[in-house]
Enzyme design. Structure first.
Site, mmCIF file in Angstrom:
data_model
loop_
_atom_site.group_PDB
_atom_site.id
_atom_site.type_symbol
_atom_site.label_atom_id
_atom_site.label_comp_id
_atom_site.label_asym_id
_atom_site.label_seq_id
_atom_site.Cartn_x
_atom_site.Cartn_y
_atom_site.Cartn_z
ATOM 1 N N ASP A 30 -6.539 0.230 4.666
ATOM 2 C CA ASP A 30 -5.604 0.734 3.657
ATOM 3 C C ASP A 30 -4.257 1.028 4.321
ATOM 4 O O ASP A 30 -4.207 1.558 5.433
ATOM 5 C CB ASP A 30 -6.169 2.000 3.002
ATOM 6 C CG ASP A 30 -5.441 2.360 1.726
ATOM 7 O OD1 ASP A 30 -6.048 2.265 0.646
ATOM 8 O OD2 ASP A 30 -4.246 2.740 1.809
ATOM 9 N N ASN A 87 -11.678 3.811 -8.212
ATOM 10 C CA ASN A 87 -10.955 4.433 -9.316
ATOM 11 C C ASN A 87 -10.836 3.471 -10.498
ATOM 12 O O ASN A 87 -10.555 2.288 -10.311
ATOM 13 C CB ASN A 87 -9.551 4.838 -8.855
ATOM 14 C CG ASN A 87 -9.592 5.943 -7.808
ATOM 15 O OD1 ASN A 87 -10.338 6.905 -7.947
ATOM 16 N ND2 ASN A 87 -8.792 5.793 -6.758
ATOM 17 N N GLY A 93 -6.094 7.927 -10.781
ATOM 18 C CA GLY A 93 -5.461 7.541 -9.518
ATOM 19 C C GLY A 93 -5.497 6.067 -9.175
ATOM 20 O O GLY A 93 -5.082 5.694 -8.078
ATOM 21 N N GLN A 94 -5.991 5.215 -10.102
ATOM 22 C CA GLN A 94 -5.937 3.785 -9.770
ATOM 23 C C GLN A 94 -4.484 3.325 -9.814
ATOM 24 O O GLN A 94 -3.778 3.529 -10.806
ATOM 25 C CB GLN A 94 -6.780 2.942 -10.749
ATOM 26 C CG GLN A 94 -6.847 1.478 -10.318
ATOM 27 C CD GLN A 94 -7.772 0.615 -11.186
ATOM 28 O OE1 GLN A 94 -8.282 1.060 -12.211
ATOM 29 N NE2 GLN A 94 -7.958 -0.629 -10.762
ATOM 30 N N SER A 95 -4.049 2.731 -8.715
ATOM 31 C CA SER A 95 -2.661 2.267 -8.631
ATOM 32 C C SER A 95 -2.571 0.757 -8.495
ATOM 33 O O SER A 95 -1.527 0.171 -8.774
ATOM 34 C CB SER A 95 -1.945 2.950 -7.467
ATOM 35 O OG SER A 95 -2.611 2.668 -6.254
ATOM 36 N N HIS A 100 -11.289 -2.632 -6.368
ATOM 37 C CA HIS A 100 -11.488 -2.448 -4.928
ATOM 38 C C HIS A 100 -12.258 -1.156 -4.716
ATOM 39 O O HIS A 100 -12.234 -0.246 -5.553
ATOM 40 C CB HIS A 100 -10.137 -2.390 -4.195
ATOM 41 C CG HIS A 100 -9.212 -1.377 -4.769
ATOM 42 N ND1 HIS A 100 -8.457 -1.619 -5.897
ATOM 43 C CD2 HIS A 100 -8.921 -0.110 -4.400
ATOM 44 C CE1 HIS A 100 -7.746 -0.548 -6.188
ATOM 45 N NE2 HIS A 100 -8.019 0.392 -5.293
ATOM 46 N N HIS A 102 -12.837 1.905 -1.943
ATOM 47 C CA HIS A 102 -12.371 2.586 -0.731
ATOM 48 C C HIS A 102 -13.589 2.999 0.083
ATOM 49 O O HIS A 102 -14.540 3.563 -0.457
ATOM 50 C CB HIS A 102 -11.607 3.861 -1.086
ATOM 51 C CG HIS A 102 -10.392 3.659 -1.934
ATOM 52 N ND1 HIS A 102 -9.113 3.706 -1.423
ATOM 53 C CD2 HIS A 102 -10.245 3.424 -3.256
ATOM 54 C CE1 HIS A 102 -8.237 3.522 -2.408
ATOM 55 N NE2 HIS A 102 -8.909 3.348 -3.536
#
Ligand code: DGP
Length: 114
Positions: A30, A87, A93-95, A100, A102
């Site tokens: 990340d 997320n 908080g998914q951006s 994906h 983490h």
């Protein structure tokens, strides 16, 4: 998918620090790590999140979890523990809207997550 940053990373158009790659998934570090070990496990097929999956996507998620375990062992965090986070939606908080997972490890984690 056009304008998807993870599709561009998968295509090699944007550089990344690659940990593992095969025909189904890419695992990278990340860019803004939230723990000493912070990896992203990314299916190569583009879908936004869980809400965008269909039955043919079932297999890749199981594969990702098995690979997460293998990578955790390789990175030496299998005994200390690691957390997998995914997320779904900007509200939590998914951006990046390419699914994906983490993989976080190397520090203590609280529960419930913030
Ligand atoms: P999420 O908030 O769950 O959608 O997580 C997206 C993660 O993606 C976030 O932790 C930062 C990371 N990220 C965003 N852009 C890039 C990039 O260009 N390269 C890498 N390696 N990670 C990125």
């Amino acid at each position: 998918m056009q304008n998807c940053i993870f599709c561009k990373i998968i295509a090699g158009e944007i550089p990344s620090r690659k940990v593992f790659e095969d025909e189904r998934i890419l695992v990278i570090e990340d860019v803004t790590p939230q723990a000493p070990l912070h990896l992203l496990l990314i299916p190569k097929k583009h879908y936004a999140n869980c809400l965008d999956m269909d039955a043919q996507d079932d297999e890749v998620t199981g594969y990702i979890f098995r690979k997460a375990g293998e990578i955790a062992r390789l990175k030496g965090v299998d005994q200390s523990g690691f957390r997998i986070v995914q997320n779904n939606g900007a509200g939590v908080g998914q951006s990046v809207f390419h699914i994906h997972f983490h993989l976080l490890a190397g520090r203590s984690f609280s529960w419930p997550p913030g």
